[in-house]
Design a protein around this motif. Structure first.
Motif, PDB file in Angstrom:
ATOM      1  N   MET A 154       0.835  -1.183   0.000  1.00 14.65           N
ATOM      2  CA  MET A 154       0.000   0.000   0.000  1.00 14.65           C
ATOM      3  C   MET A 154       0.873   1.237   0.000  1.00 14.65           C
ATOM      4  SD  MET A 154      -3.124  -0.690   2.678  1.00 14.65           S
ATOM      5  CE  MET A 154      -3.893   0.878   2.430  1.00 14.65           C
ATOM      6  N   THR A 155       0.429   2.234  -0.718  1.00 15.20           N
ATOM      7  CA  THR A 155       1.151   3.499  -0.734  1.00 15.20           C
ATOM      8  C   THR A 155       0.737   4.346   0.459  1.00 15.20           C
ATOM      9  OG1 THR A 155      -0.536   4.594  -2.055  1.00 15.20           O
ATOM     10  CG2 THR A 155       1.224   3.456  -3.259  1.00 15.20           C
ATOM     11  N   ARG A 156       1.525   5.363   0.729  1.00 15.94           N
ATOM     12  CA  ARG A 156       1.239   6.256   1.860  1.00 15.94           C
ATOM     13  C   ARG A 156      -0.102   6.970   1.655  1.00 15.94           C
ATOM     14  NH1 ARG A 156       2.370   6.038   6.881  1.00 15.94           N
ATOM     15  NH2 ARG A 156       2.667   8.019   7.865  1.00 15.94           N
ATOM     16  N   LYS A 157      -0.412   7.288   0.406  1.00 24.01           N
ATOM     17  CA  LYS A 157      -1.665   7.974   0.092  1.00 24.01           C
ATOM     18  C   LYS A 157      -2.860   7.062   0.388  1.00 24.01           C
ATOM     19  CE  LYS A 157      -3.791  10.607  -3.619  1.00 24.01           C
ATOM     20  NZ  LYS A 157      -3.672  11.043  -5.007  1.00 24.01           N
ATOM     21  N   GLU A 158      -2.758   5.776   0.041  1.00 26.87           N
ATOM     22  CA  GLU A 158      -3.822   4.814   0.323  1.00 26.87           C
ATOM     23  C   GLU A 158      -4.006   4.610   1.827  1.00 26.87           C
ATOM     24  OE1 GLU A 158      -3.691   1.854  -3.515  1.00 26.87           O
ATOM     25  OE2 GLU A 158      -2.336   1.476  -1.849  1.00 26.87           O
ATOM     26  N   ILE A 159      -2.896   4.590   2.544  1.00 27.66           N
ATOM     27  CA  ILE A 159      -2.961   4.423   3.999  1.00 27.66           C
ATOM     28  C   ILE A 159      -3.656   5.614   4.642  1.00 27.66           C
ATOM     29  CG2 ILE A 159      -1.548   4.349   6.095  1.00 27.66           C
ATOM     30  CD1 ILE A 159       0.435   2.634   4.465  1.00 27.66           C
ATOM     31  N   ASN A 160      -3.309   6.821   4.196  1.00 26.15           N
ATOM     32  CA  ASN A 160      -3.918   8.021   4.768  1.00 26.15           C
ATOM     33  C   ASN A 160      -5.397   8.142   4.432  1.00 26.15           C
ATOM     34  OD1 ASN A 160      -1.558   8.817   6.018  1.00 26.15           O
ATOM     35  ND2 ASN A 160      -0.891  10.056   4.288  1.00 26.15           N
ATOM     36  N   SER A 161      -5.820   7.567   3.321  1.00 25.04           N
ATOM     37  CA  SER A 161      -7.235   7.637   2.951  1.00 25.04           C
ATOM     38  C   SER A 161      -8.057   6.512   3.583  1.00 25.04           C
ATOM     39  CB  SER A 161      -7.392   7.603   1.434  1.00 25.04           C
ATOM     40  OG  SER A 161      -6.963   6.354   0.931  1.00 25.04           O
ATOM     41  N   SER A 162      -7.406   5.574   4.240  1.00 23.42           N
ATOM     42  CA  SER A 162      -8.103   4.470   4.911  1.00 23.42           C
ATOM     43  C   SER A 162      -8.666   4.934   6.248  1.00 23.42           C
ATOM     44  CB  SER A 162      -7.137   3.306   5.146  1.00 23.42           C
ATOM     45  OG  SER A 162      -6.664   2.815   3.928  1.00 23.42           O
ATOM     46  N   PRO A 163      -9.680   4.225   6.754  1.00 21.52           N
ATOM     47  CA  PRO A 163     -10.234   4.609   8.063  1.00 21.52           C
ATOM     48  C   PRO A 163      -9.222   4.405   9.188  1.00 21.52           C
ATOM     49  CG  PRO A 163     -11.304   2.632   7.207  1.00 21.52           C
ATOM     50  CD  PRO A 163     -10.389   3.109   6.160  1.00 21.52           C
ATOM     51  N   ILE A 164      -9.164   5.375  10.097  1.00 23.01           N
ATOM     52  CA  ILE A 164      -8.203   5.369  11.196  1.00 23.01           C
ATOM     53  C   ILE A 164      -8.978   5.521  12.505  1.00 23.01           C
ATOM     54  CG2 ILE A 164      -6.257   6.614  12.225  1.00 23.01           C
ATOM     55  CD1 ILE A 164      -5.550   7.544   9.378  1.00 23.01           C
ATOM     56  N   VAL A 165      -8.566   4.787  13.537  1.00 26.65           N
ATOM     57  CA  VAL A 165      -9.171   4.914  14.860  1.00 26.65           C
ATOM     58  C   VAL A 165      -8.110   5.383  15.850  1.00 26.65           C
ATOM     59  CG1 VAL A 165     -10.930   3.162  14.464  1.00 26.65           C
ATOM     60  CG2 VAL A 165      -8.772   2.496  15.468  1.00 26.65           C
ATOM     61  N   GLY A 166      -8.553   6.036  16.894  1.00 26.35           N
ATOM     62  CA  GLY A 166      -7.655   6.488  17.938  1.00 26.35           C
ATOM     63  C   GLY A 166      -7.310   5.358  18.899  1.00 26.35           C
ATOM     64  N   MET A 167      -6.216   5.529  19.622  1.00 25.61           N
ATOM     65  CA  MET A 167      -5.767   4.495  20.555  1.00 25.61           C
ATOM     66  C   MET A 167      -6.783   4.275  21.677  1.00 25.61           C
ATOM     67  SD  MET A 167      -3.584   2.213  21.244  1.00 25.61           S
ATOM     68  CE  MET A 167      -2.186   2.538  20.218  1.00 25.61           C
ATOM     69  N   LYS A 168      -7.377   5.358  22.179  1.00 25.97           N
ATOM     70  CA  LYS A 168      -8.380   5.232  23.239  1.00 25.97           C
ATOM     71  C   LYS A 168      -9.562   4.390  22.758  1.00 25.97           C
ATOM     72  CE  LYS A 168      -8.608   8.831  26.619  1.00 25.97           C
ATOM     73  NZ  LYS A 168      -9.182  10.100  27.024  1.00 25.97           N
ATOM     74  N   MET A 173       1.625  -5.148  13.367  1.00 23.85           N
ATOM     75  CA  MET A 173       2.287  -5.700  12.189  1.00 23.85           C
ATOM     76  C   MET A 173       2.916  -4.576  11.388  1.00 23.85           C
ATOM     77  SD  MET A 173      -1.124  -6.810  10.040  1.00 23.85           S
ATOM     78  CE  MET A 173      -0.238  -7.729   8.856  1.00 23.85           C
ATOM     79  N   SER A 174       3.738  -4.928  10.408  1.00 23.06           N
ATOM     80  CA  SER A 174       4.426  -3.905   9.620  1.00 23.06           C
ATOM     81  C   SER A 174       3.537  -3.441   8.466  1.00 23.06           C
ATOM     82  CB  SER A 174       5.737  -4.453   9.073  1.00 23.06           C
ATOM     83  OG  SER A 174       5.478  -5.423   8.089  1.00 23.06           O
ATOM     84  N   PHE A 175       3.812  -2.232   7.989  1.00 22.00           N
ATOM     85  CA  PHE A 175       3.051  -1.687   6.869  1.00 22.00           C
ATOM     86  C   PHE A 175       3.312  -2.461   5.581  1.00 22.00           C
ATOM     87  CE2 PHE A 175       2.665   2.197   9.464  1.00 22.00           C
ATOM     88  CZ  PHE A 175       1.318   2.438   9.288  1.00 22.00           C
ATOM     89  N   ASP A 176       4.468  -3.125   5.482  1.00 19.95           N
ATOM     90  CA  ASP A 176       4.802  -3.872   4.274  1.00 19.95           C
ATOM     91  C   ASP A 176       3.847  -5.033   4.031  1.00 19.95           C
ATOM     92  OD1 ASP A 176       6.943  -2.177   3.957  1.00 19.95           O
ATOM     93  OD2 ASP A 176       8.358  -3.533   4.963  1.00 19.95           O
ATOM     94  N   SER A 177       3.351  -5.639   5.092  1.00 20.64           N
ATOM     95  CA  SER A 177       2.476  -6.794   4.942  1.00 20.64           C
ATOM     96  C   SER A 177       0.991  -6.445   4.951  1.00 20.64           C
ATOM     97  CB  SER A 177       2.779  -7.819   6.034  1.00 20.64           C
ATOM     98  OG  SER A 177       2.690  -7.214   7.295  1.00 20.64           O
ATOM     99  N   VAL A 178       0.650  -5.166   5.061  1.00 21.02           N
ATOM    100  CA  VAL A 178      -0.743  -4.731   5.076  1.00 21.02           C
ATOM    101  C   VAL A 178      -1.223  -4.493   3.639  1.00 21.02           C
ATOM    102  CG1 VAL A 178      -2.324  -2.910   5.813  1.00 21.02           C
ATOM    103  CG2 VAL A 178      -0.529  -3.675   7.337  1.00 21.02           C
ATOM    104  N   SER A 179      -2.422  -4.988   3.341  1.00 22.26           N
ATOM    105  CA  SER A 179      -3.014  -4.740   2.027  1.00 22.26           C
ATOM    106  C   SER A 179      -4.361  -4.033   2.203  1.00 22.26           C
ATOM    107  CB  SER A 179      -3.216  -6.061   1.275  1.00 22.26           C
ATOM    108  OG  SER A 179      -4.176  -6.852   1.935  1.00 22.26           O
ATOM    109  N   ARG A 180      -4.868  -3.476   1.113  1.00 19.80           N
ATOM    110  CA  ARG A 180      -6.179  -2.815   1.154  1.00 19.80           C
ATOM    111  C   ARG A 180      -7.277  -3.791   1.532  1.00 19.80           C
ATOM    112  NH1 ARG A 180      -6.765  -0.539  -4.500  1.00 19.80           N
ATOM    113  NH2 ARG A 180      -4.812  -1.568  -4.860  1.00 19.80           N
TER     114      ARG A 180
END
Length: 126
Positions: free
Chosen positions: A1-15, A54-61
């Motif tokens: 995944m590219t950085r742009k795809e990661i930033n456009s994916s849903p993100i949750v806070g740690m809390k 896990m690492s970003f390298d092994s993450v897919s969309r």
């Protein structure tokens, strides 16, 4: 995944991640969530939590879309992928297909190697 795809994916806070997916109470979450991704696994283990990163390298969309991986942001706005603790991974041999369409698994004892008795012979030129 590219950085742009990661930033456009849903993100949750740690809390939110700790409260919803691990069922941690608010007073403990407020203590744990103030740390970075690097130190949070050590601190969470003190409270009996095992966070799986896990690492970003092994993450897919597809992994993010299926909910297997959650992108979590820490107190310092750093992003890291965590394995969803509530998802049940399906066994690769489990299927709903008819048995006549499923290939069989070969055991070691039943395996036949037609080249087993043959040996390679080297010929030297004189």
């Amino acid at each position: 995944m590219t950085r742009k795809e990661i930033n456009s994916s849903p993100i949750v806070g740690m809390k939110y991640f700790l409260e919803v997916y691990y069922g941690v109470s608010e007073d403990i979450v407020s203590k744990i969530s103030l740390h970075s991704h690097k130190s949070i696994s050590k601190i969470a283990s003190l409270y009996g939590l095992k966070l799986s990163k896990m690492s970003f390298d092994s993450v897919s969309r597809e992994m993010i879309a299926r909910g297997e991986v959650l992108l979590v942001i820490d107190h310092f706005n750093n992003l890291a992928p965590y394995i969803n603790p509530t998802i049940d991974l399906i066994d690769e041999y489990e299927t709903t297909m008819d048995e006549k369409f499923v290939s069989c698994e070969i055991n070691e004892e039943e395996e036949y190697d037609k080249h087993k008795g043959r040996q390679k012979i080297k010929h030297f030129k004189s």
